[in-house]
Design an enzyme around this catalytic site. Structure first.
Site, short mmCIF file in Angstrom:
data_model
loop_
_atom_site.label_atom_id
_atom_site.label_comp_id
_atom_site.label_asym_id
_atom_site.label_seq_id
_atom_site.Cartn_x
_atom_site.Cartn_y
_atom_site.Cartn_z
N GLY A 247 0.77 -1.09 -0.04
CA GLY A 247 0.05 -0.10 0.07
C GLY A 247 0.85 1.35 0.06
N THR A 248 2.04 1.24 -0.24
CA THR A 248 2.89 2.30 -0.22
C THR A 248 3.15 2.97 -1.38
OG1 THR A 248 4.86 1.13 -0.49
CG2 THR A 248 4.36 1.87 2.04
N HIS A 467 -10.64 -2.58 33.52
CA HIS A 467 -9.35 -3.14 32.56
C HIS A 467 -8.81 -1.99 31.70
CE1 HIS A 467 -6.96 -6.38 30.06
NE2 HIS A 467 -7.18 -5.26 29.13
N GLU A 468 -9.85 -1.18 31.37
CA GLU A 468 -9.45 -0.07 30.53
C GLU A 468 -8.85 1.26 31.28
OE1 GLU A 468 -9.12 -0.43 27.15
OE2 GLU A 468 -10.02 -2.43 27.03
N HIS A 471 -5.32 0.53 31.87
CA HIS A 471 -4.66 0.84 30.89
C HIS A 471 -4.25 2.50 30.90
CE1 HIS A 471 -3.88 -2.87 28.90
NE2 HIS A 471 -5.20 -3.12 28.67
#
Length: 677
Positions: A247-248, A467-468, A471
């Site tokens: 995709g570059t 949990h989030e 983080h």
């Protein structure tokens, strides 16, 4: 000790041999002859016919035809009489493959003329009286022998020819079309773009790739003004290899070269040379270069050249050359065969330069290797400017803002993002594409489709929220962790929750930065342990990420004091069957990787215990609103103490609505709470 799984060896399938095809055709021909043939007839005399068949009343009909001034008579026995023992020798077998096994005739005899035949039949049947029906003779004209010959010989042969043409068209991919496929198997499948079908793509259509364009622009100058270089003793390069991630823009760059040079451009894929017939790939290479010499100066572009250019001898357990290697050998010969002043330049593209054969990459063949990297922020601005032209956007859309929101996106990713934003705007009934549509498109591409109706229990939702929040808390309080800009517990894709980051665009990473990222990734599981006293399977993606990072630190980057400045990384993949270190070293690597992970887990537990009150506030806010942003974290934790060092981009990147994205270059930075993520 970590057990290294053994690589499964798949045996090479046997090569296709044309001899077997010819044998199958011959067997099929005789088989069709047998199928189309009828049961054989037995020749008898008239007396035998009269006593055994006519008088007992076993005859169904008689058919007579003239043959060589004589009359041949075919006798058809009644089907129910054929079951008797006396007709056993002419009765059709039950497993007969004949198309008409019961049609007869079963016997035949010969008479001098039709008059004599009629007299004999009349005399024989007069003696029977009225007790039995008379059998009449029907006469046929079989003066044309071609009908029977055609049915018995030519029809099976035609069927064989039709099957052969069908197989050849299927095996050759329909090359040439129609029956020409039989003779065009070895022809090149390259698509030619010349003055009649010229490519209109130029370097103005290729955004970014500044360094790569400078390299290939010199190739264009070679084709336009070759004497400028040959007069000075320089040689025109034979080949240029475009290497980069998918995709570059490698293929687009090759098209731009053809459009700028205004010369014939042969385009094909490496898989176009691959064929099941022996020698076809090499034949197509020869035909390709023959066409190119007739059109010189010209460009040959081979996309995905690794399909035929893989290193020879690898993966071939039988020790012999296969068809792919023969094709590669022919390509190497052709690249050495034409002169440096012939005006033929080969361009190729691949994502896997590490697997290519060394002979293909040596000077004199692919003289230049052009690396097409992922675009940086300035190149992303140019790419956005190109793809936004056909889209109706609202006034005031900041291209700089969009470029900062998409670190790690390739040109193809940006094109997909612009299209997705237009689709979202149309779905929402907008008259033009607004900023929020682009942000929603980024979330859709990276995180997946939002699933607000997914059934989640209260306990699961609380676990996901903590949990989030874990983080978010750890990443907010660590110096080198990526700045977090959005946290959600709304299921999206395979994830039950996600945290979005906006990382720095950096080329190298220090030990401290890796450790802070690992600690942040383990913050989710640490928060579950602190809040509930137990852990769940929701940290699968986090554990996968930190395990890879820990082993990379120890065995690849030399960032561990005990193992030392040693790297066991094999960039060419030649150590796939054996490990380059001893069992003792493997045990040390496992121990050190585990030690690093456990240290960062303990560190995350300590940070969350020290900030337990704020962790609970953040988790409760997540349970209430389901989505929180940077401003919410600032209200709970205050400003990050190290924001002044690297928040210049972040301050502009966060939109007015406080909505942002994660890093596409590192998809695992969206920390999920689903064990299947």
């Amino acid at each position: 000790m970590k057990k290294i799984p053994s690589k499964k060896i798949t045996p090479m399938p046997p090569k296709f041999n044309m001899i077997w095809l010819w044998i199958a055709m011959i067997v099929g021909f005789f088989g069709l002859q047998y199928i189309f043939s009828s049961e054989p007839t037995k020749k008898i005399s008239y007396n035998e016919f009269e006593t055994k068949m006519l008088i007992p009343g076993d005859v169904d009909k008689l058919v007579a035809y003239k043959s060589n001034d004589l009359v041949d008579v075919e006798v058809y026995i009644k089907k129910d009489k054929l079951e008797e023992d006396k007709y056993k020798e002419v009765a059709p077998s039950s497993n007969s493959l004949s198309l008409s096994p019961n049609s007869g005739p079963q016997y035949r005899f010969t008479e001098p003329s039709a008059e004599i035949l009629e007299k004999k039949l009349t005399a024989s049947q007069d003696s029977l009286g009225q007790s039995q029906a008379r059998v009449a003779v029907s006469y046929e004209d079989r003066s044309n022998p071609w009908t029977g010959w055609f049915i018995s010989f030519m029809l099976p042969l035609l069927i064989i020819v039709v099957i052969w043409i069908f197989l050849m068209r299927r095996m050759s991919g329909g090359a040439g079309g129609g029956s020409g496929a039989l003779f065009n198997i070895g022809k090149s499948k390259a698509t030619l773009f010349d003055k009649e079908s010229q490519i209109n793509v130029t370097f103005n259509d290729v955004a970014g790739l500044t360094e790569a364009k400078q390299e290939v622009m010199e190739i264009v100058d070679f084709l336009k003004n070759p004497k400028k270089y040959t007069n000075l003793g320089g040689k025109i390069p034979k080949g240029a290899l475009l290497v980069g991630s998918p995709g570059t823009g490698k293929t687009l760059l090759a098209k731009a070269v053809a459009g700028e040079a205004q010369v014939p451009f042969f385009s094909l894929s490496g898989s176009d040379f691959v064929e099941m017939f022996v020698g076809v790939g090499a034949s197509r290479v020869r035909d390709l270069f023959k066409q190119a010499k007739d059109k010189a100066p010209c460009i040959i572009f081979i996309d995905e050249i690794d399909a035929i250019g893989r290193a020879r001898g690898k993966g071939n357990m039988m020790g012999g050359n296969d068809e792919r290697e023969n094709t590669l050998n022919q390509l190497l010969v052709e690249m050495d065969g034409f002169g440096t002043d012939s005006g033929i330049i080969i361009m190729a593209a691949t994502n896997r330069a590490d697997v290519l054969d060394h002979a293909l990459l040596r000077p004199g063949r692919f003289d230049r290797q052009i690396y097409v990297d992922m675009p940086d922020i300035n190149e992303r601005k140019e790419i956005f400017a190109v793809h936004l032209k056909p889209i109706k956007i609202e006034a005031g859309i900041d291209v700089n803002f969009l470029a900062r929101q998409t670190p790690g996106f390739s040109g193809a990713d940006i094109a997909n993002l612009c299209n997705e934003a237009a689709l979202i705007a149309a779905r929402n009934g907008h008259e033009s594409v607004i900023k929020q549509d682009f942000l929603d498109a980024v979330d859709r591409i990276i995180g997946g489709l939002e699933k607000k109706n997914k059934i989640i229990t209260v306990e699961e939702k609380q676990a996901i929220a903590f949990h989030e929040a874990g983080h978010a808390t750890v990443s907010w309080l660590l110096r080198h962790a990526h700045p977090l800009v959005k946290v959600t517990i709304v299921p999206r894709g395979n994830s039950l929750g996600a945290a979005w980051y906006l990382p720095e665009e950096r080329s190298i990473t220090t030990t401290e930065q890796i450790l802070d990222e690992m600690c942040s990734a383990l913050g989710g599981r640490a928060a579950e342990k602190i809040a509930f006293g137990k852990i769940s399977t929701g940290a699968l993606s986090d554990l996968e990420k930190v395990t890879k990072q820990a082993y990379a630190m120890v065995s690849m980057y030399g960032l561990n004091d005990k193992v030392g400045n040693i790297s066991y990384y094999d960039s060419r993949g030649q150590e796939s069957f054996t490990k380059p270190y001893s069992e003792t070293t493997a045990r040390i690597i496992d121990e050190e990787a585990s030690k690093i992970i456990e240290e960062q887990y303990a560190r995350a537990l300590q940070i969350l215990n020290d900030n337990r009150e704020n962790l609970d506030k953040l988790a409760n806010k997540l349970l209430t609103s389901e989505v929180i942003f940077k401003e919410d974290l600032e209200q709970i934790f205050g400003k990050r103490p190290f924001d002044a060092e690297n928040t210049e981009l972040l301050a502009e990147a966060v939109p007015d609505e406080s909505y942002s994205i994660e890093n596409a270059a590192n998809p695992s930075s969206a920390e999920g709470s689903d064990e299947n993520k």
